[in-house]
Design a protein around this motif. Structure first.
Motif, PDB file in Angstrom:
ATOM      1  N   THR A   1     142.454 -63.875  37.430  1.00  0.00           N
ATOM      2  CA  THR A   1     141.941 -65.116  38.017  1.00  0.00           C
ATOM      3  C   THR A   1     140.509 -65.409  37.619  1.00  0.00           C
ATOM      4  O   THR A   1     140.169 -66.542  37.291  1.00  0.00           O
ATOM      5  CB  THR A   1     142.038 -65.059  39.560  1.00  0.00           C
ATOM      6  N   PHE A   2     139.668 -64.384  37.650  1.00  0.00           N
ATOM      7  CA  PHE A   2     138.244 -64.589  37.433  1.00  0.00           C
ATOM      8  C   PHE A   2     137.836 -64.140  36.033  1.00  0.00           C
ATOM      9  O   PHE A   2     138.311 -63.125  35.524  1.00  0.00           O
ATOM     10  CB  PHE A   2     137.420 -63.823  38.475  1.00  0.00           C
ATOM     11  N   GLU A   3     136.928 -64.902  35.441  1.00  0.00           N
ATOM     12  CA  GLU A   3     136.325 -64.549  34.154  1.00  0.00           C
ATOM     13  C   GLU A   3     134.852 -64.246  34.393  1.00  0.00           C
ATOM     14  O   GLU A   3     134.148 -65.007  35.071  1.00  0.00           O
ATOM     15  CB  GLU A   3     136.459 -65.703  33.162  1.00  0.00           C
ATOM     16  N   ARG A   4     134.407 -63.142  33.839  1.00  0.00           N
ATOM     17  CA  ARG A   4     133.001 -62.747  34.023  1.00  0.00           C
ATOM     18  C   ARG A   4     132.156 -63.228  32.856  1.00  0.00           C
ATOM     19  O   ARG A   4     132.521 -63.049  31.692  1.00  0.00           O
ATOM     20  CB  ARG A   4     132.900 -61.236  34.146  1.00  0.00           C
ATOM     21  N   ARG A   5     131.007 -63.813  33.178  1.00  0.00           N
ATOM     22  CA  ARG A   5     130.029 -64.204  32.176  1.00  0.00           C
ATOM     23  C   ARG A   5     128.671 -63.732  32.674  1.00  0.00           C
ATOM     24  O   ARG A   5     128.025 -64.406  33.480  1.00  0.00           O
ATOM     25  CB  ARG A   5     130.026 -65.714  31.949  1.00  0.00           C
ATOM     26  N   GLY A   6     128.266 -62.567  32.220  1.00  0.00           N
ATOM     27  CA  GLY A   6     127.035 -61.975  32.724  1.00  0.00           C
ATOM     28  C   GLY A   6     127.215 -61.550  34.174  1.00  0.00           C
ATOM     29  O   GLY A   6     128.139 -60.816  34.516  1.00  0.00           O
ATOM     30  N   ASP A   7     126.327 -62.042  35.035  1.00  0.00           N
ATOM     31  CA  ASP A   7     126.423 -61.726  36.465  1.00  0.00           C
ATOM     32  C   ASP A   7     127.222 -62.780  37.234  1.00  0.00           C
ATOM     33  O   ASP A   7     127.397 -62.653  38.448  1.00  0.00           O
ATOM     34  CB  ASP A   7     125.021 -61.611  37.083  1.00  0.00           C
ATOM     35  N   ASP A   8     127.682 -63.831  36.566  1.00  0.00           N
ATOM     36  CA  ASP A   8     128.431 -64.900  37.231  1.00  0.00           C
ATOM     37  C   ASP A   8     129.927 -64.726  37.015  1.00  0.00           C
ATOM     38  O   ASP A   8     130.370 -64.190  35.998  1.00  0.00           O
ATOM     39  CB  ASP A   8     128.001 -66.272  36.705  1.00  0.00           C
ATOM     40  N   LEU A   9     130.691 -65.223  37.980  1.00  0.00           N
ATOM     41  CA  LEU A   9     132.149 -65.265  37.874  1.00  0.00           C
ATOM     42  C   LEU A   9     132.582 -66.717  37.754  1.00  0.00           C
ATOM     43  O   LEU A   9     131.955 -67.617  38.341  1.00  0.00           O
ATOM     44  CB  LEU A   9     132.799 -64.624  39.105  1.00  0.00           C
ATOM     45  N   HIS A  10     133.655 -66.960  37.021  1.00  0.00           N
ATOM     46  CA  HIS A  10     134.176 -68.308  36.842  1.00  0.00           C
ATOM     47  C   HIS A  10     135.669 -68.313  37.157  1.00  0.00           C
ATOM     48  O   HIS A  10     136.390 -67.362  36.831  1.00  0.00           O
ATOM     49  CB  HIS A  10     133.963 -68.789  35.407  1.00  0.00           C
ATOM     50  N   CYS A  11     136.120 -69.400  37.804  1.00  0.00           N
ATOM     51  CA  CYS A  11     137.547 -69.561  38.066  1.00  0.00           C
ATOM     52  C   CYS A  11     137.874 -71.053  38.108  1.00  0.00           C
ATOM     53  O   CYS A  11     136.980 -71.903  38.221  1.00  0.00           O
ATOM     54  CB  CYS A  11     137.954 -68.890  39.382  1.00  0.00           C
ATOM     55  N   ASN A  12     139.157 -71.381  38.008  1.00  0.00           N
ATOM     56  CA  ASN A  12     139.620 -72.768  38.065  1.00  0.00           C
ATOM     57  C   ASN A  12     140.328 -73.018  39.394  1.00  0.00           C
ATOM     58  O   ASN A  12     141.042 -72.135  39.892  1.00  0.00           O
ATOM     59  CB  ASN A  12     140.580 -73.073  36.908  1.00  0.00           C
TER      60      ASN A  12
ATOM     61  N   GLY B   1     125.770 -66.391  45.326  1.00  0.00           N
ATOM     62  CA  GLY B   1     125.818 -65.003  45.783  1.00  0.00           C
ATOM     63  C   GLY B   1     127.194 -64.390  45.867  1.00  0.00           C
ATOM     64  O   GLY B   1     127.354 -63.326  46.483  1.00  0.00           O
ATOM     65  N   LEU B   2     128.197 -65.010  45.243  1.00  0.00           N
ATOM     66  CA  LEU B   2     129.554 -64.455  45.287  1.00  0.00           C
ATOM     67  C   LEU B   2     129.993 -63.920  43.916  1.00  0.00           C
ATOM     68  O   LEU B   2     131.178 -63.700  43.690  1.00  0.00           O
ATOM     69  CB  LEU B   2     130.547 -65.518  45.767  1.00  0.00           C
ATOM     70  N   GLY B   3     129.009 -63.702  43.042  1.00  0.00           N
ATOM     71  CA  GLY B   3     129.318 -63.171  41.721  1.00  0.00           C
ATOM     72  C   GLY B   3     129.191 -61.661  41.669  1.00  0.00           C
ATOM     73  O   GLY B   3     129.430 -60.951  42.653  1.00  0.00           O
ATOM     74  N   VAL B   4     128.778 -61.144  40.508  1.00  0.00           N
ATOM     75  CA  VAL B   4     128.694 -59.703  40.265  1.00  0.00           C
ATOM     76  C   VAL B   4     127.336 -59.181  40.711  1.00  0.00           C
ATOM     77  O   VAL B   4     126.308 -59.842  40.519  1.00  0.00           O
ATOM     78  CB  VAL B   4     128.893 -59.397  38.763  1.00  0.00           C
TER      79      VAL B   4
ATOM     80  N   GLN C   1     120.861 -52.483  38.483  1.00  0.00           N
ATOM     81  CA  GLN C   1     119.496 -52.011  38.678  1.00  0.00           C
ATOM     82  C   GLN C   1     118.572 -53.096  39.217  1.00  0.00           C
ATOM     83  O   GLN C   1     117.357 -53.019  39.067  1.00  0.00           O
ATOM     84  CB  GLN C   1     118.932 -51.446  37.358  1.00  0.00           C
ATOM     85  N   ARG C   2     119.152 -54.118  39.823  1.00  0.00           N
ATOM     86  CA  ARG C   2     118.363 -55.169  40.476  1.00  0.00           C
ATOM     87  C   ARG C   2     119.060 -55.552  41.768  1.00  0.00           C
ATOM     88  O   ARG C   2     120.235 -55.256  41.968  1.00  0.00           O
ATOM     89  CB  ARG C   2     118.231 -56.405  39.575  1.00  0.00           C
ATOM     90  N   SER C   3     118.317 -56.231  42.638  1.00  0.00           N
ATOM     91  CA  SER C   3     118.909 -56.676  43.898  1.00  0.00           C
ATOM     92  C   SER C   3     119.618 -58.015  43.703  1.00  0.00           C
ATOM     93  O   SER C   3     119.366 -58.746  42.750  1.00  0.00           O
ATOM     94  CB  SER C   3     117.820 -56.816  44.967  1.00  0.00           C
ATOM     95  N   GLY C   4     120.506 -58.325  44.646  1.00  0.00           N
ATOM     96  CA  GLY C   4     121.189 -59.609  44.618  1.00  0.00           C
ATOM     97  C   GLY C   4     122.441 -59.611  43.761  1.00  0.00           C
ATOM     98  O   GLY C   4     122.785 -58.616  43.110  1.00  0.00           O
ATOM     99  N   ARG C   5     123.117 -60.752  43.766  1.00  0.00           N
ATOM    100  CA  ARG C   5     124.351 -60.931  43.004  1.00  0.00           C
ATOM    101  C   ARG C   5     124.314 -62.265  42.283  1.00  0.00           C
ATOM    102  O   ARG C   5     123.530 -63.163  42.626  1.00  0.00           O
ATOM    103  CB  ARG C   5     125.575 -60.893  43.932  1.00  0.00           C
ATOM    104  N   GLY C   6     125.173 -62.380  41.281  1.00  0.00           N
ATOM    105  CA  GLY C   6     125.315 -63.647  40.585  1.00  0.00           C
ATOM    106  C   GLY C   6     126.083 -64.645  41.440  1.00  0.00           C
ATOM    107  O   GLY C   6     126.295 -64.435  42.640  1.00  0.00           O
ATOM    108  N   ASP C   7     126.519 -65.739  40.835  1.00  0.00           N
ATOM    109  CA  ASP C   7     127.203 -66.813  41.558  1.00  0.00           C
ATOM    110  C   ASP C   7     128.661 -66.912  41.108  1.00  0.00           C
ATOM    111  O   ASP C   7     129.042 -66.414  40.046  1.00  0.00           O
ATOM    112  CB  ASP C   7     126.502 -68.157  41.317  1.00  0.00           C
ATOM    113  N   LEU C   8     129.448 -67.584  41.941  1.00  0.00           N
ATOM    114  CA  LEU C   8     130.832 -67.907  41.598  1.00  0.00           C
ATOM    115  C   LEU C   8     130.894 -69.377  41.228  1.00  0.00           C
ATOM    116  O   LEU C   8     130.567 -70.246  42.053  1.00  0.00           O
ATOM    117  CB  LEU C   8     131.771 -67.600  42.769  1.00  0.00           C
TER     118      LEU C   8
END
Length: 378
Positions: A258-269, A310-313, A317-324
């Protein structure tokens, strides 16, 4: 001098190809861009060792006890080379008629163990949040029978009679300037100064044995294919009771349906009905954090992207998450019944959008038509 052979994890009799292979392996594993800033000092040590051992002349000097990386300008010589250096180059080092000379002591059987690489596979969800994983790996351990001494129980290494424990053989050679003393590794003991007359039967005189280990690895959030996790001193035990090398765990990330990862972000349709895209709606999407709401604004077009912060990966070695990033795909129905089709026609009429079907012929005629007309005009 540092033990460059131990730094590269190779035997003193290693071939040029073996030294190059060991260096390339360590350089890939220890590069600061891969293993992190903490590996910079070790990376420099490996580079310095290969600078010497990778060059036949420098390696020869090093084996005779002279460090080619630390030359001082000697008296009477040009460009930092004195008579000692000249004799070393032409007669193989050792004592010279001018006194002094390099005297290499016996080599140590104790060498650092080599680094070990093992791979493990993680799912995308495990890469998002991190996971603790057990890996199986074959490693060398200090021999339990001889405790790394390489000798059978109750025995110990014996001094080499050929070199009297010095590890080198000295010979006198004649030169234009008189007799010159040269030295080379003792062929009887291989330069160690001692001989193991009764090797341990369990480890064949290597001081280590091999067995399978189960090691628990804490895999942090944000890893991806190619990431290597370094476990210091968890690799192979060294020969002769030497310290352990490092263990590297290389990550392989599985694709997600379902999800495709691009760096720290996730993508879906997300498929949106035509009516919801026109009128607006709140739709649900399943994420690794559970069901989330996606607002579809009135008049949304196909290809519109909605960001869920904040719903990504998790960031490595850093705080926080990527986006969806949710990409909206407006669905146009193709199986309308008569009532639905009538409603759409009524809507088109109210919006003034009813038009006759466009002609299939290109405006101004096709290419062949224009060519035909041009020839007729002639």
């Amino acid at each position: 001098m540092k033990d460059y052979y131990a730094t590269l994890g190779v035997d003193r009799n290693a071939t040029e190809a073996e030294i190059k292979k060991a260096y390339r392996k360590l350089a890939r594993e220890l590069h600061p861009d891969v293993a992190g800033p903490e590996s910079a000092d070790r990376f420099k040590e490996v580079a310095a060792a290969y600078e010497v051992l990778g060059n036949a002349d420098k390696r020869s000097q090093y084996d005779r006890g002279v460090d080619p990386r630390s030359r001082n300008g000697a008296q009477g010589g040009a460009q930092g080379f004195g008579f000692e250096d000249i004799f070393e180059q032409f007669f193989g080092g050792g004592a010279s008629p001018f006194g002094g000379g390099a005297q290499r002591g016996p080599a140590s059987r104790t060498q650092r163990g080599g680094d070990t690489l093992v791979q493990t596979t993680v799912s995308l969800e495990e890469a998002v949040f991190g996971v603790s994983r057990e890996v199986q790996v074959d490693l060398a351990d200090v021999c339990a029978t001889c405790s790394g001494s390489c000798c059978a129980p109750g025995t110990s290494p014996q001094q080499c009679r050929q070199c009297n424990g010095s590890g080198v053989i000295q010979r006198t050679a004649r030169s234009l300037l008189g007799p010159v003393m040269t030295q080379s590794p003792c062929p009887g003991c291989g330069g160690y100064g001692t001989i193991i007359a009764s090797p341990c039967s369990d480890c064949s005189g290597q001081g280590r044995t091999h067995s399978r280990h189960t090691i628990t690895v804490d895999i942090p959030a944000g890893v991806e294919t190619g990431t290597r996790i370094r476990l210091a001193s968890a690799g192979d035990a060294g020969t002769g009771g030497g310290p352990k090398g490092d263990l590297y765990v290389e990550i392989r990330e599985k694709a997600h349906p379902t999800f495709e990862r691009r760096g720290d972000d996730l993508h879906c349709n997300l498929e949106v009905p035509m009516t919801a895209a026109a009128l607006g709606a709140v739709m649900a999407v399943e994420t690794f954090d559970g069901e989330q709401s996606v607002e579809v604004r009135p008049g949304t077009h196909a290809g519109t992207t909605v960001k869920l912060k904040g719903l990504g990966v998790g960031r490595l070695q850093r705080s926080g998450r990527g986006d969806l990033m949710v990409h909206l795909d407006v669905h146009t129905p193709t199986d309308l019944d008569s009532d639905q089709e009538e409603l759409l026609r009524k809507l088109a009429e109210l919006r003034g959008e009813e038009k006759p079907a466009a002609s299939l012929a290109p405006i101004g005629g096709g290419v062949f038509s224009r060519l035909r007309d041009a020839f007729k005009a002639r």
